[in-house]
Design a protein around this motif. Structure first.
Motif, PDB file in Angstrom:
ATOM      1  N   TRP A  57       0.936  -1.040   0.100  1.00 38.93           N
ATOM      2  CA  TRP A  57       0.186  -0.077  -0.025  1.00 38.93           C
ATOM      3  C   TRP A  57       0.918   1.368  -0.143  1.00 38.93           C
ATOM      4  O   TRP A  57       1.808   1.437   0.836  1.00 38.93           O
ATOM      5  CB  TRP A  57      -0.978   0.031   1.277  1.00 38.93           C
ATOM      6  CG  TRP A  57      -1.973   1.029   0.933  1.00 38.93           C
ATOM      7  CD1 TRP A  57      -2.187   2.253   1.305  1.00 38.93           C
ATOM      8  CD2 TRP A  57      -3.448   0.669   0.201  1.00 38.93           C
ATOM      9  NE1 TRP A  57      -3.212   2.864   1.049  1.00 38.93           N
ATOM     10  CE2 TRP A  57      -3.963   2.036   0.290  1.00 38.93           C
ATOM     11  CE3 TRP A  57      -3.723  -0.250  -0.463  1.00 38.93           C
ATOM     12  CZ2 TRP A  57      -5.250   2.074  -0.245  1.00 38.93           C
ATOM     13  CZ3 TRP A  57      -4.990  -0.081  -1.185  1.00 38.93           C
ATOM     14  CH2 TRP A  57      -5.667   0.987  -0.842  1.00 38.93           C
ATOM     15  N   ASN A  58       0.586   2.264  -0.881  1.00 35.57           N
ATOM     16  CA  ASN A  58       1.223   3.526  -1.014  1.00 35.57           C
ATOM     17  C   ASN A  58       0.511   4.492  -0.288  1.00 35.57           C
ATOM     18  O   ASN A  58      -0.576   4.811  -0.686  1.00 35.57           O
ATOM     19  CB  ASN A  58       1.336   3.894  -2.412  1.00 35.57           C
ATOM     20  CG  ASN A  58       2.354   5.089  -2.656  1.00 35.57           C
ATOM     21  OD1 ASN A  58       2.328   6.046  -1.952  1.00 35.57           O
ATOM     22  ND2 ASN A  58       3.122   5.104  -3.802  1.00 35.57           N
ATOM     23  N   LYS A  59       0.926   4.910   0.783  1.00 32.53           N
ATOM     24  CA  LYS A  59       0.319   5.840   1.747  1.00 32.53           C
ATOM     25  C   LYS A  59       0.153   7.285   1.137  1.00 32.53           C
ATOM     26  O   LYS A  59      -0.689   7.999   1.347  1.00 32.53           O
ATOM     27  CB  LYS A  59       1.205   6.009   3.219  1.00 32.53           C
ATOM     28  CG  LYS A  59       1.097   4.669   3.809  1.00 32.53           C
ATOM     29  CD  LYS A  59       1.884   4.729   5.129  1.00 32.53           C
ATOM     30  CE  LYS A  59       1.743   3.634   6.169  1.00 32.53           C
ATOM     31  NZ  LYS A  59       2.460   3.711   7.376  1.00 32.53           N
ATOM     32  N   GLU A  60       1.173   7.519   0.146  1.00 33.58           N
ATOM     33  CA  GLU A  60       0.952   8.952  -0.350  1.00 33.58           C
ATOM     34  C   GLU A  60      -0.115   8.979  -1.525  1.00 33.58           C
ATOM     35  O   GLU A  60      -0.803   9.963  -1.551  1.00 33.58           O
ATOM     36  CB  GLU A  60       2.517   9.115  -1.090  1.00 33.58           C
ATOM     37  CG  GLU A  60       3.556   9.342  -0.107  1.00 33.58           C
ATOM     38  CD  GLU A  60       4.717   9.916  -0.751  1.00 33.58           C
ATOM     39  OE1 GLU A  60       4.625  10.114  -2.181  1.00 33.58           O
ATOM     40  OE2 GLU A  60       6.001   9.888  -0.280  1.00 33.58           O
ATOM     41  N   THR A  61      -0.089   7.965  -2.172  1.00 35.85           N
ATOM     42  CA  THR A  61      -1.365   8.087  -3.242  1.00 35.85           C
ATOM     43  C   THR A  61      -2.494   7.375  -2.777  1.00 35.85           C
ATOM     44  O   THR A  61      -3.699   7.397  -3.178  1.00 35.85           O
ATOM     45  CB  THR A  61      -0.902   7.069  -4.422  1.00 35.85           C
ATOM     46  OG1 THR A  61      -0.578   5.826  -4.130  1.00 35.85           O
ATOM     47  CG2 THR A  61       0.356   7.657  -5.091  1.00 35.85           C
ATOM     48  N   ASP A  62      -2.569   6.709  -1.567  1.00 36.55           N
ATOM     49  CA  ASP A  62      -3.905   5.969  -0.938  1.00 36.55           C
ATOM     50  C   ASP A  62      -3.947   4.829  -1.990  1.00 36.55           C
ATOM     51  O   ASP A  62      -5.373   4.803  -1.921  1.00 36.55           O
ATOM     52  CB  ASP A  62      -4.798   6.831  -0.664  1.00 36.55           C
ATOM     53  CG  ASP A  62      -5.685   6.322   0.697  1.00 36.55           C
ATOM     54  OD1 ASP A  62      -5.081   5.419   1.524  1.00 36.55           O
ATOM     55  OD2 ASP A  62      -6.781   6.235   0.818  1.00 36.55           O
ATOM     56  N   LEU A  63      -3.195   4.129  -2.768  1.00 36.88           N
ATOM     57  CA  LEU A  63      -3.546   3.107  -3.615  1.00 36.88           C
ATOM     58  C   LEU A  63      -2.700   1.967  -3.369  1.00 36.88           C
ATOM     59  O   LEU A  63      -1.492   2.092  -3.076  1.00 36.88           O
ATOM     60  CB  LEU A  63      -3.346   3.642  -5.182  1.00 36.88           C
ATOM     61  CG  LEU A  63      -4.390   4.517  -5.520  1.00 36.88           C
ATOM     62  CD1 LEU A  63      -4.136   5.376  -6.779  1.00 36.88           C
ATOM     63  CD2 LEU A  63      -6.015   4.077  -5.447  1.00 36.88           C
ATOM     64  N   GLN A 108     -11.817   4.311  -4.886  1.00 40.21           N
ATOM     65  CA  GLN A 108     -11.528   5.160  -5.513  1.00 40.21           C
ATOM     66  C   GLN A 108     -11.887   5.151  -7.079  1.00 40.21           C
ATOM     67  O   GLN A 108     -12.102   6.297  -7.818  1.00 40.21           O
ATOM     68  CB  GLN A 108     -10.149   5.966  -5.304  1.00 40.21           C
ATOM     69  CG  GLN A 108     -10.052   5.948  -3.652  1.00 40.21           C
ATOM     70  CD  GLN A 108      -9.198   4.818  -3.273  1.00 40.21           C
ATOM     71  OE1 GLN A 108      -9.352   3.660  -3.428  1.00 40.21           O
ATOM     72  NE2 GLN A 108      -8.110   5.231  -2.595  1.00 40.21           N
ATOM     73  N   SER A 143      -8.993  -1.924   5.277  1.00 40.96           N
ATOM     74  CA  SER A 143      -8.088  -1.565   6.125  1.00 40.96           C
ATOM     75  C   SER A 143      -6.389  -1.661   5.741  1.00 40.96           C
ATOM     76  O   SER A 143      -6.321  -2.800   4.695  1.00 40.96           O
ATOM     77  CB  SER A 143      -8.009  -2.220   7.592  1.00 40.96           C
ATOM     78  OG  SER A 143      -6.512  -2.212   8.271  1.00 40.96           O
ATOM     79  N   THR A 144      -5.613  -1.030   6.044  1.00 39.88           N
ATOM     80  CA  THR A 144      -4.188  -1.242   5.269  1.00 39.88           C
ATOM     81  C   THR A 144      -3.058  -1.623   6.377  1.00 39.88           C
ATOM     82  O   THR A 144      -1.908  -1.717   5.971  1.00 39.88           O
ATOM     83  CB  THR A 144      -3.799   0.188   4.879  1.00 39.88           C
ATOM     84  OG1 THR A 144      -3.449   0.937   5.889  1.00 39.88           O
ATOM     85  CG2 THR A 144      -4.704   0.597   3.451  1.00 39.88           C
ATOM     86  N   ASP A 198      -8.706  -1.422  -4.464  1.00 36.47           N
ATOM     87  CA  ASP A 198      -8.458  -0.023  -3.916  1.00 36.47           C
ATOM     88  C   ASP A 198      -9.472  -0.138  -2.835  1.00 36.47           C
ATOM     89  O   ASP A 198     -10.214  -0.847  -2.234  1.00 36.47           O
ATOM     90  CB  ASP A 198      -8.432   0.990  -4.855  1.00 36.47           C
ATOM     91  CG  ASP A 198      -9.639   1.371  -5.906  1.00 36.47           C
ATOM     92  OD1 ASP A 198     -10.527   0.576  -5.351  1.00 36.47           O
ATOM     93  OD2 ASP A 198      -9.400   1.857  -7.011  1.00 36.47           O
ATOM     94  N   LYS A 199      -9.517   1.367  -2.424  1.00 36.90           N
ATOM     95  CA  LYS A 199     -10.830   1.395  -1.401  1.00 36.90           C
ATOM     96  C   LYS A 199     -12.163   2.063  -2.162  1.00 36.90           C
ATOM     97  O   LYS A 199     -13.141   2.441  -1.457  1.00 36.90           O
ATOM     98  CB  LYS A 199     -10.410   2.465  -0.383  1.00 36.90           C
ATOM     99  CG  LYS A 199      -9.259   2.329   0.407  1.00 36.90           C
ATOM    100  CD  LYS A 199      -8.621   3.390   1.431  1.00 36.90           C
ATOM    101  CE  LYS A 199      -7.471   2.824   2.304  1.00 36.90           C
ATOM    102  NZ  LYS A 199      -7.227   4.082   2.935  1.00 36.90           N
TER     103      LYS A 199
END
Length: 278
Positions: free
Chosen positions: A94-100, A246, A258-259, A243-244
Protein backbone atom coordinates in the motif's frame (compact mmCIF):
# COMPACT_ATOMS: atom_id res chain seq x y z
CA UNK A 1 12.09 -77.62 21.35
CA UNK A 2 9.24 -78.24 18.90
CA UNK A 3 7.35 -75.16 20.12
CA UNK A 4 10.52 -73.09 19.72
CA UNK A 5 10.90 -74.24 16.12
CA UNK A 6 7.25 -73.49 15.32
CA UNK A 7 7.58 -70.02 16.83
CA UNK A 8 10.69 -69.34 14.78
CA UNK A 9 9.04 -70.63 11.62
CA UNK A 10 6.10 -68.28 12.25
CA UNK A 11 8.50 -65.35 12.76
CA UNK A 12 10.39 -66.17 9.59
CA UNK A 13 7.11 -66.40 7.68
CA UNK A 14 5.94 -63.04 9.07
CA UNK A 15 9.21 -61.35 8.16
CA UNK A 16 9.05 -62.82 4.70
CA UNK A 17 5.44 -61.70 4.26
CA UNK A 18 6.20 -58.12 5.35
CA UNK A 19 9.23 -58.04 3.06
CA UNK A 20 7.12 -59.17 0.13
CA UNK A 21 4.51 -56.48 0.87
CA UNK A 22 7.19 -53.77 1.08
CA UNK A 23 8.83 -54.99 -2.11
CA UNK A 24 5.44 -55.04 -3.80
CA UNK A 25 4.69 -51.47 -2.69
CA UNK A 26 8.12 -50.37 -3.84
CA UNK A 27 7.61 -52.14 -7.14
CA UNK A 28 4.16 -50.57 -7.58
CA UNK A 29 5.57 -47.08 -6.83
CA UNK A 30 8.41 -47.66 -9.25
CA UNK A 31 5.93 -48.80 -11.88
CA UNK A 32 3.78 -45.68 -11.28
CA UNK A 33 6.86 -43.46 -11.53
CA UNK A 34 7.89 -45.21 -14.72
CA UNK A 35 4.41 -44.73 -16.15
CA UNK A 36 4.53 -41.02 -15.25
CA UNK A 37 7.98 -40.69 -16.83
CA UNK A 38 6.78 -42.46 -19.96
CA UNK A 39 3.76 -40.14 -20.22
CA UNK A 40 5.40 -36.81 -19.35
CA UNK A 41 8.75 -35.11 -19.87
CA UNK A 42 9.90 -32.20 -17.69
CA UNK A 43 10.34 -29.16 -19.95
CA UNK A 44 10.23 -26.21 -17.51
CA UNK A 45 11.42 -25.87 -13.93
CA UNK A 46 12.01 -22.81 -11.78
CA UNK A 47 12.82 -23.23 -8.09
CA UNK A 48 13.59 -19.52 -7.62
CA UNK A 49 17.15 -19.78 -6.44
CA UNK A 50 19.35 -16.72 -6.29
CA UNK A 51 18.21 -13.18 -5.60
CA UNK A 52 16.06 -12.32 -8.65
CA UNK A 53 13.63 -14.06 -10.96
CA UNK A 54 15.17 -15.50 -14.13
CA UNK A 55 14.55 -13.11 -17.02
CA UNK A 56 15.10 -15.96 -19.44
CA UNK A 57 11.80 -17.32 -18.09
CA UNK A 58 9.85 -14.31 -16.85
CA UNK A 59 9.08 -10.68 -17.59
CA UNK A 60 7.02 -8.19 -15.65
CA UNK A 61 3.46 -7.81 -16.88
CA UNK A 62 3.11 -4.91 -19.32
CA UNK A 63 1.68 -2.17 -17.10
CA UNK A 64 0.43 -0.26 -20.16
CA UNK A 65 -2.26 -2.94 -20.44
CA UNK A 66 -3.47 -2.42 -16.88
CA UNK A 67 -7.12 -1.79 -17.69
CA UNK A 68 -8.70 -4.80 -15.95
CA UNK A 69 -9.31 -4.76 -12.19
CA UNK A 70 -6.61 -7.40 -11.56
CA UNK A 71 -3.93 -5.44 -13.46
CA UNK A 72 -4.96 -1.86 -12.64
CA UNK A 73 -2.20 -1.36 -10.06
CA UNK A 74 0.61 -3.54 -11.48
CA UNK A 75 4.09 -2.02 -11.23
CA UNK A 76 7.35 -3.23 -12.75
CA UNK A 77 9.19 -3.28 -9.42
CA UNK A 78 11.51 -6.13 -8.41
CA UNK A 79 10.45 -5.72 -4.78
CA UNK A 80 6.93 -6.81 -5.75
CA UNK A 81 8.29 -10.04 -7.28
CA UNK A 82 11.20 -10.63 -4.93
CA UNK A 83 13.28 -13.81 -4.91
CA UNK A 84 14.83 -14.79 -1.57
CA UNK A 85 15.30 -17.93 0.52
CA UNK A 86 14.32 -20.16 -2.39
CA UNK A 87 10.90 -18.55 -2.92
CA UNK A 88 9.38 -16.02 -5.25
CA UNK A 89 7.48 -13.51 -3.13
CA UNK A 90 4.60 -12.00 -5.10
CA UNK A 91 3.36 -8.94 -3.23
CA UNK A 92 0.75 -6.23 -3.03
CA UNK A 93 1.79 -3.21 -0.96
CA UNK A 94 0.00 0.00 0.00
CA UNK A 95 1.32 3.40 -1.06
CA UNK A 96 0.38 5.82 1.72
CA UNK A 97 1.07 8.88 -0.43
CA UNK A 98 -1.31 7.91 -3.23
CA UNK A 99 -3.58 5.88 -0.91
CA UNK A 100 -3.59 3.14 -3.55
CA UNK A 101 -2.14 -0.37 -3.85
CA UNK A 102 0.92 -1.36 -5.92
CA UNK A 103 0.97 -4.95 -7.14
CA UNK A 104 3.39 -7.43 -8.71
CA UNK A 105 2.81 -9.60 -11.77
CA UNK A 106 5.21 -11.66 -13.87
CA UNK A 107 4.61 -13.86 -16.90
CA UNK A 108 6.28 -16.26 -19.33
CA UNK A 109 4.62 -14.71 -22.39
CA UNK A 110 6.86 -14.93 -25.49
CA UNK A 111 9.41 -16.90 -23.43
CA UNK A 112 7.69 -20.17 -22.53
CA UNK A 113 4.34 -21.78 -23.26
CA UNK A 114 2.99 -25.31 -23.63
CA UNK A 115 0.08 -26.98 -25.39
CA UNK A 116 -0.45 -30.32 -23.66
CA UNK A 117 0.99 -31.48 -20.37
CA UNK A 118 0.97 -30.85 -16.64
CA UNK A 119 1.81 -27.69 -14.72
CA UNK A 120 2.35 -27.75 -10.96
CA UNK A 121 2.96 -24.77 -8.67
CA UNK A 122 3.76 -25.03 -4.95
CA UNK A 123 2.87 -21.97 -2.92
CA UNK A 124 1.71 -20.61 0.43
CA UNK A 125 0.33 -17.32 1.74
CA UNK A 126 2.54 -15.43 4.18
CA UNK A 127 0.10 -12.56 4.69
CA UNK A 128 -3.36 -11.67 3.44
CA UNK A 129 -6.22 -9.27 4.00
CA UNK A 130 -9.43 -7.79 2.68
CA UNK A 131 -9.06 -6.82 -0.98
CA UNK A 132 -6.17 -9.21 -1.69
CA UNK A 133 -6.35 -11.41 -4.78
CA UNK A 134 -3.28 -13.59 -5.56
CA UNK A 135 -3.45 -15.88 -8.58
CA UNK A 136 -1.66 -18.53 -10.65
CA UNK A 137 -3.09 -18.80 -14.16
CA UNK A 138 -2.67 -19.53 -17.87
CA UNK A 139 -3.43 -17.41 -20.93
CA UNK A 140 -3.10 -18.22 -24.69
CA UNK A 141 0.20 -17.41 -26.35
CA UNK A 142 -1.44 -17.54 -29.78
CA UNK A 143 -5.20 -17.59 -29.27
CA UNK A 144 -7.44 -19.52 -31.61
CA UNK A 145 -10.09 -16.85 -31.09
CA UNK A 146 -9.15 -13.19 -30.56
CA UNK A 147 -9.89 -11.27 -27.39
CA UNK A 148 -11.01 -12.21 -23.91
CA UNK A 149 -12.77 -14.44 -23.01
CA UNK A 150 -12.84 -15.90 -26.53
CA UNK A 151 -9.20 -17.03 -26.32
CA UNK A 152 -9.77 -18.92 -23.06
CA UNK A 153 -8.28 -18.62 -19.58
CA UNK A 154 -7.34 -21.26 -16.98
CA UNK A 155 -7.12 -20.11 -13.38
CA UNK A 156 -5.06 -22.73 -11.57
CA UNK A 157 -5.49 -20.91 -8.26
CA UNK A 158 -7.18 -17.72 -7.11
CA UNK A 159 -7.60 -16.74 -3.48
CA UNK A 160 -9.74 -13.89 -2.18
CA UNK A 161 -9.10 -11.96 1.02
CA UNK A 162 -8.38 -14.36 3.94
CA UNK A 163 -10.42 -17.30 2.63
CA UNK A 164 -9.39 -20.81 3.67
CA UNK A 165 -10.26 -22.07 0.19
CA UNK A 166 -9.14 -21.32 -3.36
CA UNK A 167 -10.96 -21.00 -6.69
CA UNK A 168 -10.10 -22.93 -9.85
CA UNK A 169 -11.89 -21.54 -12.90
CA UNK A 170 -12.02 -21.85 -16.69
CA UNK A 171 -13.22 -18.93 -18.83
CA UNK A 172 -14.22 -19.02 -22.49
CA UNK A 173 -17.17 -18.07 -24.71
CA UNK A 174 -19.95 -20.01 -26.38
CA UNK A 175 -20.84 -20.08 -30.07
CA UNK A 176 -22.38 -16.62 -29.77
CA UNK A 177 -19.22 -15.21 -28.18
CA UNK A 178 -21.01 -14.97 -24.81
CA UNK A 179 -18.79 -15.31 -21.73
CA UNK A 180 -19.23 -18.65 -19.99
CA UNK A 181 -17.16 -20.15 -17.19
CA UNK A 182 -16.91 -23.18 -14.94
CA UNK A 183 -15.31 -23.22 -11.50
CA UNK A 184 -14.95 -24.94 -8.14
CA UNK A 185 -13.58 -24.15 -4.71
CA UNK A 186 -11.21 -26.30 -2.65
CA UNK A 187 -10.25 -25.93 1.01
CA UNK A 188 -6.58 -25.45 1.88
CA UNK A 189 -4.34 -24.60 4.83
CA UNK A 190 -3.36 -21.09 3.64
CA UNK A 191 -0.17 -20.67 5.70
CA UNK A 192 1.18 -24.05 4.57
CA UNK A 193 2.54 -25.01 1.16
CA UNK A 194 -0.05 -26.44 -1.20
CA UNK A 195 0.39 -27.68 -4.76
CA UNK A 196 -1.91 -26.46 -7.52
CA UNK A 197 -1.96 -28.32 -10.83
CA UNK A 198 -3.58 -28.51 -14.23
CA UNK A 199 -3.28 -31.38 -16.67
CA UNK A 200 -4.10 -30.14 -20.16
CA UNK A 201 -4.82 -32.76 -22.82
CA UNK A 202 -6.83 -32.75 -26.05
CA UNK A 203 -10.38 -31.54 -25.31
CA UNK A 204 -9.91 -32.03 -21.57
CA UNK A 205 -8.59 -29.95 -18.64
CA UNK A 206 -8.11 -31.45 -15.17
CA UNK A 207 -7.61 -29.40 -12.00
CA UNK A 208 -5.81 -30.65 -8.89
CA UNK A 209 -5.01 -29.40 -5.37
CA UNK A 210 -2.38 -31.35 -3.46
CA UNK A 211 -2.60 -34.11 -6.10
CA UNK A 212 -6.35 -34.50 -5.51
CA UNK A 213 -8.51 -34.22 -8.63
CA UNK A 214 -10.90 -31.33 -8.01
CA UNK A 215 -12.56 -30.67 -11.38
CA UNK A 216 -12.68 -31.72 -15.02
CA UNK A 217 -13.52 -29.37 -17.88
CA UNK A 218 -14.28 -30.92 -21.26
CA UNK A 219 -15.24 -29.84 -24.76
CA UNK A 220 -18.95 -30.57 -24.63
CA UNK A 221 -22.34 -28.85 -24.59
CA UNK A 222 -22.02 -25.04 -24.78
CA UNK A 223 -18.28 -25.24 -24.08
CA UNK A 224 -17.70 -27.24 -27.27
CA UNK A 225 -19.16 -24.55 -29.53
CA UNK A 226 -16.14 -22.25 -29.24
CA UNK A 227 -13.52 -24.42 -27.50
CA UNK A 228 -10.28 -22.37 -27.46
CA UNK A 229 -7.82 -24.53 -25.55
CA UNK A 230 -6.06 -26.53 -28.27
CA UNK A 231 -3.12 -24.13 -28.42
CA UNK A 232 -0.12 -23.01 -26.34
CA UNK A 233 -0.65 -21.23 -23.02
CA UNK A 234 1.80 -19.17 -20.97
CA UNK A 235 1.99 -18.69 -17.18
CA UNK A 236 1.11 -15.66 -15.04
CA UNK A 237 1.91 -15.26 -11.33
CA UNK A 238 0.51 -12.18 -9.67
CA UNK A 239 -0.83 -10.65 -6.48
CA UNK A 240 -3.69 -8.33 -7.41
CA UNK A 241 -5.37 -6.03 -4.94
CA UNK A 242 -8.41 -3.77 -4.81
CA UNK A 243 -8.40 -0.12 -3.83
CA UNK A 244 -10.80 1.52 -1.36
CA UNK A 245 -13.31 2.29 -4.11
CA UNK A 246 -11.65 5.42 -5.53
CA UNK A 247 -11.26 4.08 -9.07
CA UNK A 248 -14.87 3.05 -9.47
CA UNK A 249 -13.76 -0.42 -10.59
CA UNK A 250 -15.51 -3.52 -9.34
CA UNK A 251 -13.04 -5.91 -7.69
CA UNK A 252 -13.93 -9.57 -7.15
CA UNK A 253 -12.62 -9.63 -3.53
CA UNK A 254 -14.33 -6.33 -2.66
CA UNK A 255 -12.57 -3.17 -1.49
CA UNK A 256 -9.72 -2.73 0.97
CA UNK A 257 -11.10 -1.74 4.38
CA UNK A 258 -7.82 -1.58 6.33
CA UNK A 259 -4.18 -1.16 5.34
CA UNK A 260 -2.79 -2.58 8.59
CA UNK A 261 -1.75 -5.96 7.21
CA UNK A 262 0.12 -4.84 4.08
CA UNK A 263 2.12 -6.00 2.26
CA UNK A 264 0.07 -9.03 1.25
CA UNK A 265 2.29 -11.87 0.06
CA UNK A 266 2.16 -15.19 -1.80
CA UNK A 267 5.37 -17.23 -1.62
CA UNK A 268 5.95 -19.55 -4.61
CA UNK A 269 8.35 -22.44 -3.98
CA UNK A 270 8.50 -23.74 -7.56
CA UNK A 271 6.84 -23.90 -10.95
CA UNK A 272 7.22 -27.07 -13.01
CA UNK A 273 5.79 -28.09 -16.38
CA UNK A 274 5.82 -31.56 -17.91
CA UNK A 275 5.08 -32.02 -21.60
CA UNK A 276 2.71 -34.77 -22.71
CA UNK A 277 4.80 -37.29 -24.64
CA UNK A 278 3.32 -38.21 -28.01
Amino acid sequence: MKAYKIKNIQSIFLIGFVSCVLLSCSSNKKTADQQLASKYRLIFEDEFKGNAYDKNHWTSYDVKNGKSPWSRFVMDDAKLAEVKNGNLHMKARWNKETDLPETGAIQTKDKFSFKYGKIEVRAKFNSAGQGGWPAIWLMPQNGIYPGWPNGGEMDIMERLNTDNFVHQVVHQSDGAAKHISSGITQEIAPSEYNTYSVIKSPNRIEFYVNEKLTAVHESKDDFAKRWPFETDYYIILNHACADKGQSGSTFWPGYVTSTDNFPYEMAVDYVKVWELVK
